[in-house]
Design an enzyme around this catalytic site. Structure first.
Site, short mmCIF file in Angstrom:
data_model
loop_
_atom_site.label_atom_id
_atom_site.label_comp_id
_atom_site.label_asym_id
_atom_site.label_seq_id
_atom_site.Cartn_x
_atom_site.Cartn_y
_atom_site.Cartn_z
N HIS A 256 0.90 -1.26 0.03
CA HIS A 256 -0.05 -0.08 0.03
C HIS A 256 0.93 1.28 0.07
O HIS A 256 0.63 2.11 -0.80
CB HIS A 256 -0.93 0.05 1.18
CG HIS A 256 -1.85 -1.24 1.34
ND1 HIS A 256 -3.09 -1.13 1.12
CD2 HIS A 256 -1.36 -2.54 1.52
CE1 HIS A 256 -3.82 -2.33 1.13
NE2 HIS A 256 -2.74 -3.05 1.55
N ASP B 129 -7.09 5.09 1.70
CA ASP B 129 -7.06 3.71 1.37
C ASP B 129 -8.33 2.88 1.39
O ASP B 129 -9.02 3.05 2.37
CB ASP B 129 -6.20 2.81 2.37
CG ASP B 129 -5.52 1.31 1.52
OD1 ASP B 129 -6.51 0.79 1.24
OD2 ASP B 129 -4.29 1.23 1.52
#
Ligand code: UDP
Length: 474
Positions: free
Chosen positions: A21, A127
């Protein structure tokens, strides 16, 4: 006047504090900086400390980039390893969420909340598995976009889980049933999706029990319908069908990948491990397309038996190999013995490193195939370089990514659910030697190159996204 306001667009990006990520968000941030926007990159305190000088250097190199942090709610000595993911996500939502709310409230003030010349935050890109982050932003009046760092096909599969339950395709029959049974309820994938290609957490789903990770990701996927838009690190030509289906569910969808190829950024800025510098020199000493590169990402763990099967299979395949074995991948007690087992193969034939400069490795002429866990970043890094893949998926989105590699894109083979030595040997040999797989991998890389070049679908989508962010920032 309107243009001046748009130039002050300032995006706060907030990734899950895990390696894949972080890398993905860094490339995205690099794209925003190139487009002239300001970026505040929100880390956890733990990760920002761990990155130390590398993060400071990256920020110093760009006057419109800064790194800030919030607590993740875990004690500093917590290993933040695979089995702690649900706990980390929970404390990040509670402790981290409260700190994030206070920080964002101060950063959206006219003075930017900090004395460093940054304008107020005008947009959040959070996210896509942290719905709290975009929901808090919207509560504070800051428009927010969800960024899922995985494949569109996996997001569509997670979105389809409630439908699969309704259709009786989930839960699987007791004991799992036949994992090769087709799955019909994920739109566009009816002709090739099998039970074993759904996220592995589906296998433990029962009438009364749902794996906490599956539950959290399915819920986050449903909640992302409310975000201003969903952004994905993929391209229209790779995942047209899944993107079309997702577009019917979301307010807007942006397919802006492959970000690492569009906006390369120094890996050290977000790398939680130190790259081993010896890889390139070792690869330099090998012939073109002669080496197998093995890496199972930042979270996968393997048992002693699996390690042995991989090692025997690799040795039997007969090619030199470069193997990333993270220290936390095998269990500390076995680590040294296993490293010695690889070393015994001989320095010329096998190099084992704790962490590799993966993108440089994949680009190296000596690499002939990539044995990967099919994490989305690794998958697209392999795709962009035209390297044939051998997939051994571990969890979450990896089961479906590997199905696309083996059955849709055909740029590699899917070993799913087995890592017996003869299967390792056979699949590695085939990936190294098959002209057909190499041709497909090359064609896929060329197709992606066209997507990201000026005028290509992803380049246009990125431009549309920047325009959208500027519009939201007015
Ligand atoms: N990576 C790396 N060196 C390694 C192994 C992995 O730099 O030795 C990077 C890789 O390039 C990718 C990321 O770590 O960008 C892993 O992300 P991915 O989505 O593939 O898997 P995850 O770690 O999330 O399971």
């Amino acid at each position: 006047m309107a243009e001046a306001a748009a130039d002050m667009a300032h995006v706060l990006v907030f990734p899950v504090p895990a390696q894949g990520h972080l890398n993905s968000f860094l490339h995205f941030s690099t794209g925003l900086l190139r487009a002239g926007l300001h970026v505040t990159f929100l880390h956890t305190d733990h990760n920002l400390r761990r990155l130390g000088a590398a993060a400071r250097e990256a920020a110093a190199a760009s006057p419109r980039l800064r790194f800030l942090s919030v607590p993740d709610g875990l004690p500093d000595d917590d290993p933040r390893a695979l089995d702690g993911i649900p706990r980390l996500m929970e404390t990040l939502r509670t402790t981290g969420g409260a700190a994030y709310r206070d920080l964002l409230a101060s950063l959206r003030r006219r003075d930017g909340g900090a004395d460093d010349g940054f304008p107020p935050v005008t947009c959040v890109v959070a996210d896509g598995v942290m719905p709290f982050a975009w929901e808090i932003a919207e509560e504070l009046g800051v428009p927010a976009i969800a960024y899922r760092t995985v494949s569109a096909c996996s997001v569509l599969a997670y979105m389809s889980v409630p439908r699969l339950i309704e259709l009786g395709e989930l839960p699987f029959p007791e004991g799992g049933g036949d994992l090769d049974e087709p799955v019909r309820g994920v739109p566009g994938m009816e002709s090739f999706l099998r039970r074993r290609d759904l996220p592995i957490e589906c296998r433990s789903l029962t009438e009364t029990h749902q794996d906490p990770l599956l539950k959290a990701v399915v819920a986050a996927t449903a909640r992302s319908r409310k975000a201003r838009a969903l952004m994905l690190n993929t391209t229209a030509s790779l995942e047209r069908s899944s993107l079309t289906h997702l577009a019917q569910e979301m307010r807007d969808v942006f397919a802006v990948g492959l970000l690492h190829a569009m906006f390369p950024a120094p890996a050290a800025a977000t790398s939680l491990w130190r790259h081993d510098d010896g890889c390139t020199a070792w690869l330099d000493g090998h012939a073109e397309r002669s080496v197998v590169y093995i890496s199972l990402g930042s979270l996968t763990v393997i048992s002693h038996e699996q390690f042995t099967e991989f090692l025997r299979g690799l040795v039997a395949a007969g090619y030199p190999f470069l193997w990333v074995l993270r220290p936390d991948m095998l269990g500390a007690s076995q680590d040294d013995a296993l490293r010695e087992a690889v070393a015994a193969v001989g320095e010329d034939r096998a190099l084992v490193v704790p962490w590799a400069p993966q993108r440089d490795v994949l680009r190296h002429r000596a690499v002939g195939c990539f044995l990967t866990h099919a994490g989305w970043n690794s998958t697209v890094e392999g795709v962009a370089e035209g390297v044939p893949l051998v997939c051994w998926p571990f969890f979450v989105d990896q089961q479906i990514n590997s199905r696309f590699v083996g059955a849709v894109w055909r740029n590699g083979l899917d070993m799913k659910d087995v890592c017996e030595r003869d299967v390792v040997e056979r699949t590695v040999r085939e990936a190294m030697e098959s002209d057909e797989i190499r041709r497909s991998a090359r064609a896929l890389a060329e197709q992606v190159e066209r997507d990201i070049a000026d005028g290509g679908s992803s380049a246009m989508e990125f431009g549309r996204l920047v325009g959208f962010i500027k519009e939201l920032s007015r």
